[in-house]
Design an enzyme around this catalytic site. Sequence first.
Site, PDB file in Angstrom:
ATOM      1  N   TYR A 139      -6.744   4.198   5.275  1.00  0.00           N
ATOM      2  CA  TYR A 139      -5.683   3.957   6.261  1.00  0.00           C
ATOM      3  C   TYR A 139      -6.265   3.839   7.667  1.00  0.00           C
ATOM      4  O   TYR A 139      -6.046   2.839   8.366  1.00  0.00           O
ATOM      5  CB  TYR A 139      -4.643   5.092   6.222  1.00  0.00           C
ATOM      6  CG  TYR A 139      -3.745   5.129   7.445  1.00  0.00           C
ATOM      7  CD1 TYR A 139      -2.841   4.093   7.696  1.00  0.00           C
ATOM      8  CD2 TYR A 139      -3.813   6.175   8.370  1.00  0.00           C
ATOM      9  CE1 TYR A 139      -2.029   4.107   8.832  1.00  0.00           C
ATOM     10  CE2 TYR A 139      -3.000   6.196   9.498  1.00  0.00           C
ATOM     11  CZ  TYR A 139      -2.115   5.160   9.728  1.00  0.00           C
ATOM     12  OH  TYR A 139      -1.320   5.168  10.852  1.00  0.00           O
ATOM     13  N   THR A 195      -3.060   4.575  15.850  1.00  0.00           N
ATOM     14  CA  THR A 195      -3.106   6.012  15.559  1.00  0.00           C
ATOM     15  C   THR A 195      -4.357   6.672  16.119  1.00  0.00           C
ATOM     16  O   THR A 195      -5.387   6.001  16.302  1.00  0.00           O
ATOM     17  CB  THR A 195      -3.079   6.200  14.024  1.00  0.00           C
ATOM     18  OG1 THR A 195      -3.387   7.542  13.712  1.00  0.00           O
ATOM     19  CG2 THR A 195      -4.108   5.318  13.325  1.00  0.00           C
ATOM     20  N   ASP A 196      -4.279   7.983  16.333  1.00  0.00           N
ATOM     21  CA  ASP A 196      -5.474   8.727  16.757  1.00  0.00           C
ATOM     22  C   ASP A 196      -6.467   8.886  15.603  1.00  0.00           C
ATOM     23  O   ASP A 196      -7.611   9.278  15.812  1.00  0.00           O
ATOM     24  CB  ASP A 196      -5.098  10.101  17.328  1.00  0.00           C
ATOM     25  CG  ASP A 196      -4.367  11.007  16.341  1.00  0.00           C
ATOM     26  OD1 ASP A 196      -4.038  10.551  15.226  1.00  0.00           O
ATOM     27  OD2 ASP A 196      -4.120  12.179  16.687  1.00  0.00           O
ATOM     28  N   GLU A 197      -6.021   8.562  14.376  1.00  0.00           N
ATOM     29  CA  GLU A 197      -6.920   8.741  13.224  1.00  0.00           C
ATOM     30  C   GLU A 197      -8.110   7.784  13.277  1.00  0.00           C
ATOM     31  O   GLU A 197      -9.099   7.990  12.580  1.00  0.00           O
ATOM     32  CB  GLU A 197      -6.135   8.587  11.914  1.00  0.00           C
ATOM     33  CG  GLU A 197      -5.035   9.620  11.809  1.00  0.00           C
ATOM     34  CD  GLU A 197      -4.371   9.703  10.444  1.00  0.00           C
ATOM     35  OE1 GLU A 197      -5.039   9.436   9.447  1.00  0.00           O
ATOM     36  OE2 GLU A 197      -3.180  10.027  10.411  1.00  0.00           O
ATOM     37  N   LYS A 245      -6.450   0.617  10.307  1.00  0.00           N
ATOM     38  CA  LYS A 245      -5.863   0.603  11.661  1.00  0.00           C
ATOM     39  C   LYS A 245      -6.955   0.338  12.710  1.00  0.00           C
ATOM     40  O   LYS A 245      -6.725  -0.383  13.688  1.00  0.00           O
ATOM     41  CB  LYS A 245      -5.157   1.938  11.962  1.00  0.00           C
ATOM     42  CG  LYS A 245      -3.913   2.210  11.150  1.00  0.00           C
ATOM     43  CD  LYS A 245      -2.773   1.230  11.399  1.00  0.00           C
ATOM     44  CE  LYS A 245      -2.136   1.351  12.772  1.00  0.00           C
ATOM     45  NZ  LYS A 245      -0.923   0.496  12.897  1.00  0.00           N
TER      46      LYS A 245
HETATM   47  P1  NAD Z   1       6.533   3.770   8.286  1.00  0.00           P
HETATM   48  O1  NAD Z   1       5.677   3.746   7.050  1.00  0.00           O
HETATM   49  O2  NAD Z   1       7.639   4.758   8.361  1.00  0.00           O
HETATM   50  O3  NAD Z   1       7.169   2.336   8.526  1.00  0.00           O
HETATM   51  C1  NAD Z   1       6.432   1.147   8.388  1.00  0.00           C
HETATM   52  C2  NAD Z   1       7.419  -0.022   8.394  1.00  0.00           C
HETATM   53  O4  NAD Z   1       6.667  -1.222   8.271  1.00  0.00           O
HETATM   54  C3  NAD Z   1       8.406   0.015   7.217  1.00  0.00           C
HETATM   55  O5  NAD Z   1       9.705  -0.274   7.673  1.00  0.00           O
HETATM   56  C4  NAD Z   1       7.903  -1.081   6.291  1.00  0.00           C
HETATM   57  O6  NAD Z   1       8.924  -1.680   5.523  1.00  0.00           O
HETATM   58  C5  NAD Z   1       7.291  -2.054   7.292  1.00  0.00           C
HETATM   59  N1  NAD Z   1       6.260  -2.898   6.679  1.00  0.00           N
HETATM   60  C6  NAD Z   1       5.205  -2.498   5.901  1.00  0.00           C
HETATM   61  N2  NAD Z   1       4.480  -3.561   5.521  1.00  0.00           N
HETATM   62  C7  NAD Z   1       5.072  -4.660   6.086  1.00  0.00           C
HETATM   63  C8  NAD Z   1       4.774  -6.038   6.068  1.00  0.00           C
HETATM   64  N3  NAD Z   1       3.717  -6.517   5.387  1.00  0.00           N
HETATM   65  N4  NAD Z   1       5.569  -6.875   6.757  1.00  0.00           N
HETATM   66  C9  NAD Z   1       6.648  -6.397   7.440  1.00  0.00           C
HETATM   67  N5  NAD Z   1       6.988  -5.105   7.473  1.00  0.00           N
HETATM   68  C10 NAD Z   1       6.200  -4.231   6.812  1.00  0.00           C
HETATM   69  O7  NAD Z   1       5.518   3.947   9.492  1.00  0.00           O
HETATM   70  P2  NAD Z   1       5.722   4.749  10.856  1.00  0.00           P
HETATM   71  O8  NAD Z   1       5.400   6.168  10.622  1.00  0.00           O
HETATM   72  O9  NAD Z   1       7.022   4.369  11.449  1.00  0.00           O
HETATM   73  O10 NAD Z   1       4.536   4.125  11.723  1.00  0.00           O
HETATM   74  C11 NAD Z   1       4.749   2.977  12.538  1.00  0.00           C
HETATM   75  C12 NAD Z   1       3.448   2.587  13.189  1.00  0.00           C
HETATM   76  O11 NAD Z   1       2.941   3.682  13.951  1.00  0.00           O
HETATM   77  C13 NAD Z   1       2.349   2.239  12.170  1.00  0.00           C
HETATM   78  O12 NAD Z   1       1.616   1.158  12.675  1.00  0.00           O
HETATM   79  C14 NAD Z   1       1.489   3.488  12.114  1.00  0.00           C
HETATM   80  O13 NAD Z   1       0.150   3.178  11.800  1.00  0.00           O
HETATM   81  C15 NAD Z   1       1.622   4.003  13.536  1.00  0.00           C
HETATM   82  N6  NAD Z   1       1.466   5.452  13.676  1.00  0.00           N
HETATM   83  C16 NAD Z   1       2.280   6.327  12.987  1.00  0.00           C
HETATM   84  C17 NAD Z   1       2.122   7.689  13.166  1.00  0.00           C
HETATM   85  C18 NAD Z   1       3.018   8.687  12.470  1.00  0.00           C
HETATM   86  O14 NAD Z   1       2.834   9.894  12.652  1.00  0.00           O
HETATM   87  N7  NAD Z   1       4.012   8.268  11.711  1.00  0.00           N
HETATM   88  C19 NAD Z   1       1.128   8.183  14.017  1.00  0.00           C
HETATM   89  C20 NAD Z   1       0.306   7.265  14.682  1.00  0.00           C
HETATM   90  C21 NAD Z   1       0.499   5.908  14.527  1.00  0.00           C
END
Ligand code: NAD
Length: 349
Positions: free
Chosen positions: A156, A131-133, A160
């Site tokens: 969080y 993430t950009d965070e 990350k």
């Molecule tokens: P999300 O919370 O919607 O999904 C996370 C998934 O990971 C879920 O399906 C959950 O069941 C699974 N999970 C959690 N803990 C687990 C574990 N211990 N073992 C196996 N599975 C596990 O998240 P998202 O929004 O789809 O984000 C996906 C990735 O992208 C993350 O790494 C997040 O940090 C990164 N990200 C998200 C955003 C955003 O805007 N949503 C922005 C930047 C980066």
Amino acid sequence: MNRILVTGGAGFIGSALVRHLINNTDHAVFNIDKLTYAGHLASLADVSENERYSFLRADICDEKTVSEAFETFKPDWVMHLAAESHVDRSIDGASDFIQTNIVGTYKLLEASRSYLNKHSNPDFRFLHISTDEVFGSLGEEGMFSETTAYDPRSPYSSSKASSDHLVRAWYHTYGLPVLITNCSNNYGPYQYPEKLIPVVLMKALRQEPIPVYGKGENIRDWLFVDDHVRALEQVIENGRLGETYTVGGHNEIKNIDLVHHICTILDEIRPRSNGQFYKELITFVQDRPGHDLRYAIDASNIKKELGWVPEETFETGIKKTISWYLENEQWIQEVTGSAFKFPRLGLDS
Ligand code: NAD
């Protein structure tokens, strides 16, 4: 055709990635997901019967199960998205974030390393989605890029950031072929209704107060989820090993303007029965502690190097998103359950 092990493929971005890989490519996908509150197989209903798709419910921290999965599936690529992803929840309790985001990433790196030690595969790649965070908060000027120093502020973002450092260390120390992406806020269909856009939509449609942190002055750079998925595909196919790519939609918007925008679209397509405007539901609530003021991404490197550009403007992406939520009440019911109240966590819980 490659064999791709996706972690977190039942989450918001992970499910968009899996749907894309199954529907639009000939790759085989093995999805490992723990199915936490944020992971839902309902998001994969379109592809679950496809013979190139398989699923294992498992925790990425479970070393033995993860190693067995590598041995059974024999991946060419790993696309690692599994994470605890909600800042408010991390303020409420950081333990799961430390476990999954840091320890889980470490376990996957080690599983990849020992798998490669046994089975040489020159095509092997490990893409870590971040993430950009991790870069902290911007003032009114400037943008995050691949060279920005890390300065995470929340449990969080610091979890990350830790995972990013581990991934880079496994590249430099052990030669694991890794890539990292750091992207801005994603939006689109299938996002669990606890993040800003689906919360605003759900609250508005239920005629409940729409909570906005502080004065709504915080700025985010919105990226449509399918544009992000195409960026991930480009990076794993053509990215340079050891590199980081920052990915953003070039859509800097103040939270309050975003909320007004959603209210205006809803006024047009689903006017309130009492004749009032949706914006009258907006309620300002106590700000999130440590709330980063502004995020903005300079995505010129991925554009120049890999030719990636977002296809959606914010106008087109938000309309698609709102229409999807209006047409998919059943998915919302399924992932939230009937007693769901769209709680706010952090200090307000
Ligand atoms: P999300 O919370 O919607 O999904 C996370 C998934 O990971 C879920 O399906 C959950 O069941 C699974 N999970 C959690 N803990 C687990 C574990 N211990 N073992 C196996 N599975 C596990 O998240 P998202 O929004 O789809 O984000 C996906 C990735 O992208 C993350 O790494 C997040 O940090 C990164 N990200 C998200 C955003 C955003 O805007 N949503 C922005 C930047 C980066």
